[in-house]
Design a protein around this motif. Structure first.
Motif, mmCIF file in Angstrom:
data_model
loop_
_atom_site.group_PDB
_atom_site.id
_atom_site.type_symbol
_atom_site.label_atom_id
_atom_site.label_comp_id
_atom_site.label_asym_id
_atom_site.label_seq_id
_atom_site.Cartn_x
_atom_site.Cartn_y
_atom_site.Cartn_z
ATOM 1 N N UNK A 134 -9.197 13.778 -5.066
ATOM 2 C CA UNK A 134 -10.580 13.271 -5.022
ATOM 3 C C UNK A 134 -10.888 12.413 -6.249
ATOM 4 N N UNK A 135 -10.353 12.811 -7.399
ATOM 5 C CA UNK A 135 -10.552 11.988 -8.597
ATOM 6 C C UNK A 135 -9.893 10.620 -8.414
ATOM 7 N N UNK A 136 -8.698 10.603 -7.850
ATOM 8 C CA UNK A 136 -7.993 9.336 -7.613
ATOM 9 C C UNK A 136 -8.806 8.454 -6.673
ATOM 10 N N UNK A 137 -9.366 9.051 -5.625
ATOM 11 C CA UNK A 137 -10.139 8.263 -4.663
ATOM 12 C C UNK A 137 -11.438 7.748 -5.283
ATOM 13 N N UNK A 138 -12.084 8.573 -6.089
ATOM 14 C CA UNK A 138 -13.369 8.183 -6.687
ATOM 15 C C UNK A 138 -13.186 7.224 -7.861
ATOM 16 N N UNK A 139 -12.024 7.287 -8.529
ATOM 17 C CA UNK A 139 -11.745 6.384 -9.657
ATOM 18 C C UNK A 139 -10.374 5.736 -9.468
ATOM 19 N N UNK A 140 -10.230 4.930 -8.415
ATOM 20 C CA UNK A 140 -8.893 4.421 -8.066
ATOM 21 C C UNK A 140 -8.288 3.527 -9.135
ATOM 22 N N UNK A 141 -9.107 2.697 -9.778
ATOM 23 C CA UNK A 141 -8.529 1.731 -10.726
ATOM 24 C C UNK A 141 -8.183 2.369 -12.059
ATOM 25 N N UNK A 142 -8.972 3.344 -12.463
ATOM 26 C CA UNK A 142 -8.590 4.125 -13.648
ATOM 27 C C UNK A 142 -7.246 4.811 -13.372
ATOM 28 N N UNK A 143 -7.129 5.352 -12.154
ATOM 29 C CA UNK A 143 -5.903 6.077 -11.788
ATOM 30 C C UNK A 143 -4.697 5.150 -11.702
ATOM 31 N N UNK B 111 0.842 -1.207 0.000
ATOM 32 C CA UNK B 111 0.000 0.000 0.000
ATOM 33 C C UNK B 111 0.875 1.255 0.000
ATOM 34 N N UNK B 112 1.936 1.217 0.791
ATOM 35 C CA UNK B 112 2.890 2.330 0.832
ATOM 36 C C UNK B 112 3.538 2.518 -0.538
ATOM 37 N N UNK B 113 3.940 1.425 -1.176
ATOM 38 C CA UNK B 113 4.554 1.499 -2.511
ATOM 39 C C UNK B 113 3.556 2.040 -3.537
ATOM 40 N N UNK B 114 2.313 1.616 -3.456
ATOM 41 C CA UNK B 114 1.294 2.117 -4.383
ATOM 42 C C UNK B 114 1.100 3.622 -4.232
ATOM 43 N N UNK B 115 1.113 4.092 -3.002
ATOM 44 C CA UNK B 115 0.973 5.531 -2.775
ATOM 45 C C UNK B 115 2.153 6.286 -3.383
ATOM 46 N N UNK B 116 3.333 5.703 -3.300
ATOM 47 C CA UNK B 116 4.518 6.338 -3.905
ATOM 48 C C UNK B 116 4.397 6.363 -5.434
ATOM 49 N N UNK B 117 3.843 5.296 -6.007
ATOM 50 C CA UNK B 117 3.635 5.239 -7.457
ATOM 51 C C UNK B 117 2.655 6.334 -7.896
ATOM 52 N N UNK B 118 1.570 6.471 -7.167
ATOM 53 C CA UNK B 118 0.573 7.500 -7.477
ATOM 54 C C UNK B 118 1.193 8.897 -7.358
ATOM 55 N N UNK B 119 1.998 9.084 -6.322
ATOM 56 C CA UNK B 119 2.662 10.374 -6.141
ATOM 57 C C UNK B 119 3.544 10.697 -7.341
ATOM 58 N N UNK C 297 -3.560 3.414 -14.969
ATOM 59 C CA UNK C 297 -3.090 4.342 -15.993
ATOM 60 C C UNK C 297 -1.759 4.984 -15.624
ATOM 61 N N UNK C 298 -1.229 4.657 -14.466
ATOM 62 C CA UNK C 298 0.097 5.173 -14.121
ATOM 63 C C UNK C 298 1.132 4.565 -15.063
ATOM 64 N N UNK C 299 2.207 5.287 -15.311
ATOM 65 C CA UNK C 299 3.243 4.779 -16.214
ATOM 66 C C UNK C 299 3.882 3.504 -15.661
ATOM 67 N N UNK C 300 3.958 3.381 -14.334
ATOM 68 C CA UNK C 300 4.550 2.181 -13.721
ATOM 69 C C UNK C 300 3.752 0.942 -14.089
ATOM 70 N N UNK C 301 2.420 1.004 -13.955
ATOM 71 C CA UNK C 301 1.579 -0.154 -14.273
ATOM 72 C C UNK C 301 1.528 -0.395 -15.775
ATOM 73 N N UNK C 302 1.478 0.676 -16.546
ATOM 74 C CA UNK C 302 1.442 0.518 -18.007
ATOM 75 C C UNK C 302 2.722 -0.137 -18.515
ATOM 76 N N UNK C 303 3.848 0.301 -18.021
ATOM 77 C CA UNK C 303 5.126 -0.288 -18.443
ATOM 78 C C UNK C 303 5.217 -1.752 -18.062
ATOM 79 N N UNK C 304 4.744 -2.071 -16.874
ATOM 80 C CA UNK C 304 4.784 -3.460 -16.429
ATOM 81 C C UNK C 304 3.879 -4.332 -17.305
ATOM 82 N N UNK C 305 2.686 -3.810 -17.620
ATOM 83 C CA UNK C 305 1.761 -4.565 -18.467
ATOM 84 C C UNK C 305 2.346 -4.772 -19.862
ATOM 85 N N UNK C 306 2.987 -3.742 -20.401
ATOM 86 C CA UNK C 306 3.617 -3.838 -21.714
ATOM 87 C C UNK C 306 4.728 -4.882 -21.710
ATOM 88 N N UNK C 307 5.518 -4.900 -20.658
ATOM 89 C CA UNK C 307 6.597 -5.885 -20.547
ATOM 90 C C UNK C 307 6.036 -7.296 -20.408
#
Length: 608
Positions: free
Chosen positions: A338-347, A244-252, A350-360
């Motif tokens: 608030x957008x991140x909280x209301x749409x957490x999975x879209x957020x 959870x801490x790592x995810x918050x850092x990714x969002x940041x 769509x982060x570059x970290x998750x997109x890059x991992x999915x692409x790999x």
């Protein structure tokens, strides 16, 4: 939560483990930096690994913070403490300072010299500043001393320009200070346990050289740091908490900073998760609750920003969000959160970290990718350049873990790269005694290295005019330099990390490094193993050669000494092809420059 939610949470937990690392991987990262601390510590100074990497998180945004405090200075909270410890202090030859919190905000202090007689100490004279009748140690002078050309001052640290590495010199108080006493006794859930609290109190606190911004005496102030205790707290997290801490850092990094710059930093997130962890029962931080725990973290972040309240975890009187935002900045930041909280999975997705991992993952030919501790090992080499093999062996002699043995192997190779050899051409007692010592280092370094150590041995044979044996070693190294080899660096790909982790799990750490990894051949001052023909390459920097390049370079020089013109010509052609194809050449401007200069040298020798 129903069964479906538990299942989705567990799936999400597993997916994030692939990006951040499993419990085993996180444990390995922490062990690496713990071993580095053991190796670096001396009677003069104590070294501390901090930052995300030392906490066990190694994302693209993760930093490695190195802290160091001199052991000859000790900070006390009051003059009474100095007098009580006076006999001990004199015995230990420690120079005492006391905290002075007059005219400072909570979380900051000035450090006053107890006895001006200590100003005779040449270092203190450079650091201290007298104001009226009192003498203080200047945080500005302290952090700027010995600043090298390749470093910049960033906050309390001396940092690389890109921010990949931060080094903060600090001071230590061995006792837990009064402003943080409330933390010991305040009401909390089962997190943290009494053992952890006791360890924190026994360690005390640190002081980092930076004052409260825009204060009249900012350059004399020091920030009270709880870095060691914070690392203990993060190490006590369950793996779900850490993710959870790592995810918050990714969002940041991926969502907040591109829009809002440095309005928020990872320290604020850590503080918020510490407070939240005190309130939530530890049994809730489980994989099957991953989604709800993550949403709790985002909700708390929104709340803190909305009310502009992020209280320091150890000194709550210090509101980290005080005067942090203008009204316009606050409104825009709150909208994003608030957008991140209301749409957490879209957020999140769509982060570059998750997109890059999915692409790999899509390009991995169905190989299950997962993060490993591989990249953290690159810091071992940096540390081993500044320590001796003898001192390292003494500190790690009782450490039977593979990480300890790996550090000894790297230290042995670093010793070879900078070894001082004499009388190599004279077969006398000094020669044989020296050879025995060098071969001991070779034997140790070969336990975790299949190419570069052999090439250093080949260099030794070349210097001893044993050209045939040198060529035999070169041929072995060229066969070993296969395209599947992996260079160790600070950002190894997920595919490289996965392959390394699989081999390490099957064969062990040393075998994984020996048969999978490859490294450059390095020469450091006094460059005794460097062939005489290459002495013109020496500059203020170490000489670094890609392994295949150096193999053909040494092969050419051997053939030159043996007057084998065809061999020289073949070696030159292979060297030119290697440079053109950049085969196993790590993309680095300094290394490519050395390769080009080496080519010029051998071309000049082709007809001689």
């Amino acid at each position: 939560m129903n069964l479906r939610d538990h299942y989705l949470s567990f799936q999400f937990y597993t997916y994030v483990c692939g990006i951040v690392g499993s419990e085993e991987v996180v444990r390995s990262r922490r062990e690496i930096f713990s071993a580095i601390e053991i190796v670096r510590n001396t009677s003069f100074a104590t070294h501390i690994s901090s930052g995300s990497k030392a906490e066990g998180i190694d994302l693209k945004c993760s930093d490695y913070d190195h802290m160091m405090y001199p052991n000859f200075i000790r900070v006390y909270e009051s003059l009474n403490d100095v007098q009580y410890n006076n006999i001990y202090m004199i015995y230990k030859h420690q120079i005492p300072f006391v905290m002075d919190t007059n005219d400072t905000k909570p979380g900051f202090t000035k450090l006053k010299l107890v006895n001006k007689a200590f100003l005779e100490h040449y270092i203190l004279n450079d650091w201290c500043e007298t104001v009226g009748e009192k003498t203080y140690i200047s945080s500005k002078r302290f952090r700027e001393q010995d600043l090298t050309d390749n470093m910049v001052v960033h906050g309390p640290c001396q940092s690389t320009p890109g921010g990949e590495f931060d080094s903060a010199r600090c001071l230590r108080c061995n006792e837990w200070i009064t402003p943080a006493q409330h933390w010991i006794h305040r009401s909390r859930t089962a997190w943290q346990d009494d053992k952890l609290i006791t360890s924190a109190v026994q360690y005390g606190v640190l002081f980092v050289p930076i004052g409260c911004k825009n204060s009249p005496n900012e350059d004399l102030q020091w920030r009270i740091s709880f870095s060691v205790t914070e690392k203990l707290l993060v190490h006590s997290f369950s793996h779900t908490q850490l993710l959870c801490y790592a995810l918050m850092k990714i969002i940041l990094k991926d969502l907040i900073k591109p829009k809002h710059g440095d309005l928020l930093c990872s320290y604020f997130l850590k503080t918020i998760i510490f407070w939240l962890s005190e309130e939530i029962n530890p049994s809730r931080w489980k994989p099957e609750n991953m989604i709800s725990c993550f949403l709790d973290c985002i909700r708390r972040l929104v709340y803190c920003v909305e009310y502009k309240a992020c209280l320091h975890y150890f000194i709550p009187e210090n509101n980290l969000f005080e005067d942090r935002f203008t009204d316009k900045e606050h409104k825009a930041l709150l909208k994003t959160l608030r957008f991140i909280y209301e749409s957490p999975w879209i957020s999140v997705f769509e982060t570059s970290t998750f997109q890059n991992f999915r692409l790999k993952l899509d390009n991995s030919h169905r190989m299950e990718l997962s993060a490993s501790a591989l990249s953290c090992f690159c810091y071992v080499k940096v540390v081993c350049r500044s320590v001796s093999i003898n001192s390292t062996f003494k500190r790690l002699g009782n450490d039977t873990k593979e990480i300890g043995w790996y550090i000894l192997c790297v230290c042995s190779r670093e010793t070879l790269e900078s070894s001082e050899t004499i009388n190599l051409a004279d077969k006398n007692k000094s020669f044989y005694r020296q050879n025995k010592k060098l071969f001991g280092h070779f034997k140790m370094s070969l336990q975790s290295d299949s190419v570069s150590s052999w090439l250093l041995l080949a260099s030794l044979f070349y210097k001893c005019k044993r050209f045939r044996e040198c060529l035999d070693i070169i041929n072995y190294c060229l066969v070993s330099c296969t395209p599947d080899k992996i260079y160790l660096h600070a950002a190894n790909s997920f595919a490289e990390q996965t392959v390394f982790q699989q081999m390490e799990k099957k064969w062990g750490l040393l075998h994984a490094f020996k048969y999978l990894m490859i490294d450059n051949v390095g020469f450091h001052y006094p460059f005794c193993l460097l062939p005489n023909e290459l002495i013109s390459l020496i500059s203020c920097k170490p000489l670094i050669f890609p392994p295949v390049v150096y193999s053909y370079l040494l092969q050419f020089l051997c053939c030159h000494r043996l007057q084998d013109y065809i061999g020289k010509l073949n070696a030159l052609q292979n060297l030119e092809l290697t440079r053109r194809e950049r085969y196993l050449i790590y993309p680095n401007e300094h290394i490519l420059k050395i390769v080009d200069q080496s080519l010029e040298i051998v071309r000049a020798l082709i007809c001689s």
